[in-house]
Motif scaffolding. Structure first.
Motif, PDB file in Angstrom:
ATOM      1  N   LEU A 252       0.806  -1.215  -0.175  1.00 16.36           N
ATOM      2  CA  LEU A 252      -0.056   0.201   0.052  1.00 16.36           C
ATOM      3  C   LEU A 252       0.801   1.360   0.043  1.00 16.36           C
ATOM      4  O   LEU A 252       0.693   2.187  -0.649  1.00 16.36           O
ATOM      5  N   ALA A 253       1.647   1.124   0.744  1.00 14.29           N
ATOM      6  CA  ALA A 253       2.811   2.287   0.856  1.00 14.29           C
ATOM      7  C   ALA A 253       3.321   2.696  -0.270  1.00 14.29           C
ATOM      8  O   ALA A 253       3.223   3.780  -1.050  1.00 14.29           O
ATOM      9  N   ALA A 254       3.652   1.584  -1.151  1.00 11.67           N
ATOM     10  CA  ALA A 254       4.498   1.580  -2.539  1.00 11.67           C
ATOM     11  C   ALA A 254       3.409   2.299  -3.669  1.00 11.67           C
ATOM     12  O   ALA A 254       3.718   3.144  -4.370  1.00 11.67           O
ATOM     13  N   THR A 255       2.261   1.920  -3.558  1.00 10.38           N
ATOM     14  CA  THR A 255       1.153   2.615  -4.296  1.00 10.38           C
ATOM     15  C   THR A 255       0.923   3.931  -4.039  1.00 10.38           C
ATOM     16  O   THR A 255       0.806   4.469  -5.131  1.00 10.38           O
ATOM     17  N   TYR A 256       1.162   4.383  -3.138  1.00 13.67           N
ATOM     18  CA  TYR A 256       1.217   5.903  -2.755  1.00 13.67           C
ATOM     19  C   TYR A 256       2.832   6.668  -2.983  1.00 13.67           C
ATOM     20  O   TYR A 256       2.879   7.657  -2.252  1.00 13.67           O
ATOM     21  N   GLU A 257       3.495   5.787  -3.629  1.00 14.60           N
ATOM     22  CA  GLU A 257       4.960   6.261  -3.584  1.00 14.60           C
ATOM     23  C   GLU A 257       5.529   6.897  -2.312  1.00 14.60           C
ATOM     24  O   GLU A 257       5.969   7.737  -2.353  1.00 14.60           O
ATOM     25  N   ALA A 258       5.289   6.166  -1.218  1.00 11.78           N
ATOM     26  CA  ALA A 258       5.761   6.480  -0.031  1.00 11.78           C
ATOM     27  C   ALA A 258       7.320   6.577  -0.090  1.00 11.78           C
ATOM     28  O   ALA A 258       7.857   5.988  -0.612  1.00 11.78           O
ATOM     29  N   LEU A 259       7.671   7.635   0.740  1.00  9.64           N
ATOM     30  CA  LEU A 259       9.127   7.638   1.046  1.00  9.64           C
ATOM     31  C   LEU A 259       9.664   6.494   1.583  1.00  9.64           C
ATOM     32  O   LEU A 259      10.908   6.036   1.385  1.00  9.64           O
ATOM     33  N   SER A 260       8.888   6.134   2.671  1.00  7.20           N
ATOM     34  CA  SER A 260       9.543   4.847   3.459  1.00  7.20           C
ATOM     35  C   SER A 260       8.238   4.179   3.758  1.00  7.20           C
ATOM     36  O   SER A 260       7.066   4.646   3.998  1.00  7.20           O
ATOM     37  N   ALA A 261       8.724   3.011   3.962  1.00  3.08           N
ATOM     38  CA  ALA A 261       7.633   1.950   4.678  1.00  3.08           C
ATOM     39  C   ALA A 261       8.531   1.435   5.911  1.00  3.08           C
ATOM     40  O   ALA A 261       9.800   0.914   5.646  1.00  3.08           O
ATOM     41  N   ASP A 262       7.928   1.651   7.294  1.00  3.25           N
ATOM     42  CA  ASP A 262       8.815   1.481   8.359  1.00  3.25           C
ATOM     43  C   ASP A 262       8.710   0.021   9.210  1.00  3.25           C
ATOM     44  O   ASP A 262       7.048  -0.179   9.312  1.00  3.25           O
ATOM     45  N   GLU A 273       8.794  -6.311  -3.480  1.00  6.00           N
ATOM     46  CA  GLU A 273       8.866  -6.050  -4.968  1.00  6.00           C
ATOM     47  C   GLU A 273       8.277  -4.828  -5.372  1.00  6.00           C
ATOM     48  O   GLU A 273       8.401  -3.739  -5.995  1.00  6.00           O
ATOM     49  N   ALA A 274       7.010  -4.547  -4.462  1.00  3.96           N
ATOM     50  CA  ALA A 274       6.265  -3.189  -4.834  1.00  3.96           C
ATOM     51  C   ALA A 274       7.043  -2.048  -4.251  1.00  3.96           C
ATOM     52  O   ALA A 274       7.143  -0.949  -5.133  1.00  3.96           O
ATOM     53  N   MET A 275       7.625  -1.977  -3.029  1.00 10.83           N
ATOM     54  CA  MET A 275       8.597  -1.004  -2.625  1.00 10.83           C
ATOM     55  C   MET A 275       9.729  -0.837  -3.562  1.00 10.83           C
ATOM     56  O   MET A 275      10.133   0.393  -3.987  1.00 10.83           O
ATOM     57  N   ALA A 276      10.439  -1.858  -4.146  1.00 10.60           N
ATOM     58  CA  ALA A 276      11.483  -1.851  -5.248  1.00 10.60           C
ATOM     59  C   ALA A 276      10.997  -0.864  -6.303  1.00 10.60           C
ATOM     60  O   ALA A 276      11.512   0.275  -6.790  1.00 10.60           O
ATOM     61  N   ALA A 277       9.849  -1.137  -6.896  1.00  5.80           N
ATOM     62  CA  ALA A 277       9.298  -0.664  -8.045  1.00  5.80           C
ATOM     63  C   ALA A 277       8.978   1.126  -7.816  1.00  5.80           C
ATOM     64  O   ALA A 277       9.158   1.912  -8.709  1.00  5.80           O
ATOM     65  N   ALA A 278       8.652   1.303  -6.540  1.00  5.71           N
ATOM     66  CA  ALA A 278       8.265   2.609  -6.280  1.00  5.71           C
ATOM     67  C   ALA A 278       9.281   3.409  -5.737  1.00  5.71           C
ATOM     68  O   ALA A 278       9.123   4.686  -5.509  1.00  5.71           O
ATOM     69  N   GLY A 279      10.418   2.892  -5.288  1.00  8.76           N
ATOM     70  CA  GLY A 279      11.596   3.448  -4.807  1.00  8.76           C
ATOM     71  C   GLY A 279      11.263   3.939  -3.294  1.00  8.76           C
ATOM     72  O   GLY A 279      12.115   4.725  -2.659  1.00  8.76           O
ATOM     73  N   THR A 280      10.542   3.108  -2.733  1.00 13.12           N
ATOM     74  CA  THR A 280      10.299   3.208  -1.247  1.00 13.12           C
ATOM     75  C   THR A 280      11.284   2.682  -0.515  1.00 13.12           C
ATOM     76  O   THR A 280      11.628   1.665  -0.819  1.00 13.12           O
ATOM     77  N   VAL A 281      11.819   3.427   0.481  1.00 14.15           N
ATOM     78  CA  VAL A 281      13.060   2.914   1.642  1.00 14.15           C
ATOM     79  C   VAL A 281      12.505   2.114   2.548  1.00 14.15           C
ATOM     80  O   VAL A 281      11.366   2.511   3.119  1.00 14.15           O
ATOM     81  N   PRO A 309      16.338   0.135  -0.766  1.00 13.53           N
ATOM     82  CA  PRO A 309      17.568   0.763  -0.002  1.00 13.53           C
ATOM     83  C   PRO A 309      16.937   0.512   1.570  1.00 13.53           C
ATOM     84  O   PRO A 309      15.737   0.715   1.767  1.00 13.53           O
ATOM     85  N   MET A 310      17.823   0.265   2.560  1.00 12.41           N
ATOM     86  CA  MET A 310      17.372   0.009   3.823  1.00 12.41           C
ATOM     87  C   MET A 310      17.950   1.197   4.764  1.00 12.41           C
ATOM     88  O   MET A 310      19.335   1.449   4.647  1.00 12.41           O
ATOM     89  N   ALA A 311      17.291   1.796   5.492  1.00 15.71           N
ATOM     90  CA  ALA A 311      17.648   2.795   6.470  1.00 15.71           C
ATOM     91  C   ALA A 311      17.494   2.236   8.062  1.00 15.71           C
ATOM     92  O   ALA A 311      16.739   1.131   8.043  1.00 15.71           O
ATOM     93  N   ILE A 312      18.106   2.919   8.890  1.00 13.90           N
ATOM     94  CA  ILE A 312      17.916   2.396  10.296  1.00 13.90           C
ATOM     95  C   ILE A 312      17.471   3.613  11.082  1.00 13.90           C
ATOM     96  O   ILE A 312      18.329   4.715  10.842  1.00 13.90           O
ATOM     97  N   ALA A 313      16.800   3.457  11.986  1.00 10.87           N
ATOM     98  CA  ALA A 313      16.403   4.501  12.780  1.00 10.87           C
ATOM     99  C   ALA A 313      16.125   4.107  14.440  1.00 10.87           C
ATOM    100  O   ALA A 313      15.943   2.972  14.736  1.00 10.87           O
ATOM    101  N   SER A 314      16.295   4.938  15.448  1.00 11.00           N
ATOM    102  CA  SER A 314      15.963   4.740  16.675  1.00 11.00           C
ATOM    103  C   SER A 314      14.541   4.504  16.965  1.00 11.00           C
ATOM    104  O   SER A 314      14.371   3.832  17.841  1.00 11.00           O
ATOM    105  N   ASN A 315      13.557   4.951  16.523  1.00  8.68           N
ATOM    106  CA  ASN A 315      12.332   4.984  16.713  1.00  8.68           C
ATOM    107  C   ASN A 315      11.799   5.395  18.211  1.00  8.68           C
ATOM    108  O   ASN A 315      11.139   4.734  18.904  1.00  8.68           O
ATOM    109  N   CYS A 316      12.832   6.346  18.740  1.00 10.59           N
ATOM    110  CA  CYS A 316      12.657   6.453  19.927  1.00 10.59           C
ATOM    111  C   CYS A 316      11.372   7.049  20.274  1.00 10.59           C
ATOM    112  O   CYS A 316      10.444   7.826  19.800  1.00 10.59           O
ATOM    113  N   ASN A 317      10.747   6.178  21.403  1.00 12.79           N
ATOM    114  CA  ASN A 317       9.439   6.537  21.896  1.00 12.79           C
ATOM    115  C   ASN A 317       9.386   5.567  23.184  1.00 12.79           C
ATOM    116  O   ASN A 317      10.030   4.669  23.476  1.00 12.79           O
ATOM    117  N   PRO A 318       8.340   5.965  23.875  1.00 12.66           N
ATOM    118  CA  PRO A 318       8.013   5.607  25.337  1.00 12.66           C
ATOM    119  C   PRO A 318       7.587   4.056  25.407  1.00 12.66           C
ATOM    120  O   PRO A 318       7.725   3.540  26.416  1.00 12.66           O
TER     121      PRO A 318
END
Ligand code: NIG
Length: 399
Positions: A252-262, A273-281, A309-318
């Motif tokens: 779904l994220a890819a369909t909307y050309e999301a910057l990222s799916a997390d 595959e959908a993420m790859a086609a859309a360039g979603t990280v 492409p794979m990104a890494i984040a802290s997801n800092c949350n309580p």
């Protein structure tokens, strides 16, 4: 050539992250003009330009400023009691369904004034800055009414004005259904779509729109409505996708050309595959995986196979990731998710920049922002290797 540089670093090894093998340039030099990188290369190839200031890198390694591309840094209260409950066997979903979890933080965030939210978020942000973070994304999503969401986003913007960091804000009104809408989830989505997204966009307080697409949160159809509203407001989208179950959220994220799916622990090959086609990280969040004692892992092999492409984040949350160290996330990404140390560093530099829609940072090449970090390490792989400690020796940030 006899142009004048503002500053020039010599005696430094560069992990440019532009190219394989860390894009490494040993015994390099890097010149800065007007907050931008003007020249990068081997010291032996330095042109004969002059610099107002020459800095000695002590033979250390320099990387691009680190980018934490998924955080929930602004919130009221904490949830250590919930942690204890989970250690006794309660699941994250059970706690959420019983009215704890995100909703506990919503109550505390609504009750907090802007000043105290700013003070607590700044306190959490400082350890990241000390570790070389120069760009951070901050989500709303603990207000869940218009005024409280705006309050969170204003605090996030203020962090960027008052601390030495670039802040990207993301509106996450579709994070949970607030208590006053219990049993009326569709009405709450109406509110998000009709009032909140347009208001947040009109005030210029959000750079993107996110949602939590999950059994305990919003359905694919509801998420689509939020995404459509975001597109109509001219804002790019991101998605908390397939964290606890596979709902096809990555696709779904890819369909909307999301910057990222997390998250993506439960994503299938079709989603990849959908993420790859859309360039979603793919934004991987090892802190939540660790803290929730999740045993499923994001499909890293499939991301490699399809070139996502794979990104890494802290997801800092309580609730799911009370993480205050991005370097620790590099270590966890390697040990838990089997990333290589080079992939992990790319995950907090060049790929994290893509996940936020930036093309002006994340690599050390001419024209990019001079956001630089000097590390007392013998090799950039050490940034993923140490568990604790902080080898950051200097941070240079473009104004
Ligand atoms: O990214 N998954 C949803 N949102 C956060 C957790 C928020 C919370 O538990 O307070 C996350 O993990």
């Amino acid at each position: 050539m006899n142009s004048m540089w503002d500053s020039l670093w010599v005696n430094v090894n560069l992990a440019t992250m532009a190219g394989p093998g860390y894009g490494a340039i040993e015994d390099g030099a890097i010149a800065i003009v007007g907050g931008r990188i003007a020249w990068v290369g081997k010291r032996s190839d330095l042109p004969s330009a002059t610099a107002r200031e020459t800095r000695d890198g002590n033979g250390f390694w320099m990387t691009p400023g680190l980018i934490d591309c998924h955080t929930h840094l602004v919130f009221g209260g904490e949830r250590w009691r919930e942690f204890a409950l989970r250690l006794e066997g309660a699941s994250y979903e059970e706690i959420a369904r019983a009215g704890g979890g995100i909703l506990a933080t919503v109550a505390a965030t609504r009750a907090a004034d802007e000043e105290s939210l700013f003070a607590s978020a700044a306190k959490r942000l400082r350890p990241f800055l000390a570790e070389g973070v120069t760009t951070v994304e901050v989500k709303s999503g603990y207000g869940l009414d218009l005024e409280s969401e705006l309050k969170m986003l204003r605090v996030a913007r203020r962090l960027g004005r008052e601390l030495p960091v670039s802040v990207r804000t993301t509106f996450l009104g579709a994070h949970a259904v607030p208590p006053e809408y219990r049993g009326r989830q569709g009405d709450y989505v109406d509110l998000v779509v009709r009032e909140m997204v347009p208001a947040v966009a009109a005030e210029g307080l959000a750079d993107a729109v996110d949602a939590f697409c999950e059994g305990i949160a919003f359905t694919v159809e509801e998420t689509e409505r939020v995404f459509a509203a975001a597109k109509a407001a001219g804002l790019p989208v991101k998605l908390h996708a397939d964290q606890l179950s596979d709902s096809g959220a990555a696709a779904l994220a890819a369909t909307y050309e999301a910057l990222s799916a997390d998250h993506l622990e439960c994503t299938t090959e079709a989603g990849v595959e959908a993420m790859a086609a859309a360039g979603t990280v793919a934004v991987l969040l090892p802190g939540a995986n660790y803290f929730l004692r999740e045993t499923r892992r994001p499909p890293v092999e499939l991301f490699r196979k399809h070139g996502v492409p794979m990104a890494i984040a802290s997801n800092c949350n309580p609730g799911s990731s009370p993480a205050l160290s991005l370097l620790l996330m590099l270590s966890m990404a390697c040990t838990l998710f089997r990333l290589t140390p080079e992939e992990a560093l790319a995950g907090v530099t060049c790929n994290a920049a893509k996940a936020l829609g930036f093309d002006d940072r994340g690599v050390l090449t001419p024209g990019r922002r001079a956001d630089l970090v000097l590390w007392d390490v013998a090799h950039p792989a050490e940034l993923s290797y140490w568990i604790g400690g902080n080898p950051c020796r200097e941070v240079v940030r473009s104004p």
